[in-house]
Design a protein around this motif. Structure first.
Motif, mmCIF file in Angstrom:
data_model
loop_
_atom_site.group_PDB
_atom_site.id
_atom_site.type_symbol
_atom_site.label_atom_id
_atom_site.label_comp_id
_atom_site.label_asym_id
_atom_site.label_seq_id
_atom_site.Cartn_x
_atom_site.Cartn_y
_atom_site.Cartn_z
ATOM 1 N N VAL A 1 0.857 -1.180 0.000
ATOM 2 C CA VAL A 1 0.000 0.000 0.000
ATOM 3 C C VAL A 1 0.897 1.235 0.000
ATOM 4 C CG1 VAL A 1 -1.841 1.253 1.174
ATOM 5 C CG2 VAL A 1 -1.755 -1.261 1.283
ATOM 6 N N VAL B 1 -7.263 -1.022 4.000
ATOM 7 C CA VAL B 1 -6.902 0.218 3.309
ATOM 8 C C VAL B 1 -7.997 1.259 3.460
ATOM 9 C CG1 VAL B 1 -6.314 1.270 1.094
ATOM 10 C CG2 VAL B 1 -5.381 -0.978 1.696
ATOM 11 N N THR C 1 -3.005 0.618 -3.900
ATOM 12 C CA THR C 1 -2.769 -0.735 -3.419
ATOM 13 C C THR C 1 -2.341 -1.629 -4.566
ATOM 14 O OG1 THR C 1 -4.453 -0.434 -1.703
ATOM 15 C CG2 THR C 1 -3.800 -2.703 -2.210
#
Length: 78
Positions: A6, A57, A72
């Protein structure tokens, strides 16, 4: 198991190291590093499935004060 990277952008007035430290304490985050380049922090996520990665996320990483954007990337190798 899903392994993802990420990329995190941090606002200019935020403490980047503090953001990385906070992100590193998220349950599914295994590591978080301050980096140079287009993004400020790279976090590694290990989760049982893609939905957990998305929840991590969208819910946890994006909820950290100072985070302005994320990207991501899911690892395609074991």
């Amino acid at each position: 198991m899903v392994h993802a990277f990420v990329m995190v952008k941090v606002s200019g007035d935020a403490d980047t190291s503090g953001v990385a430290d906070t992100v590193s304490r998220i349950e599914t985050v295994t590591e978080a590093h301050v980096v140079a380049g287009d993004f400020d922090v790279v976090a590694e996520v290990d989760a049982p499935d893609m939905y957990t990665v998305l929840d991590t996320v969208a819910g946890a990483v994006r909820g950290v004060d100072g985070v302005t954007d994320t990207r991501t990337y899911v690892s395609m190798t074991a």
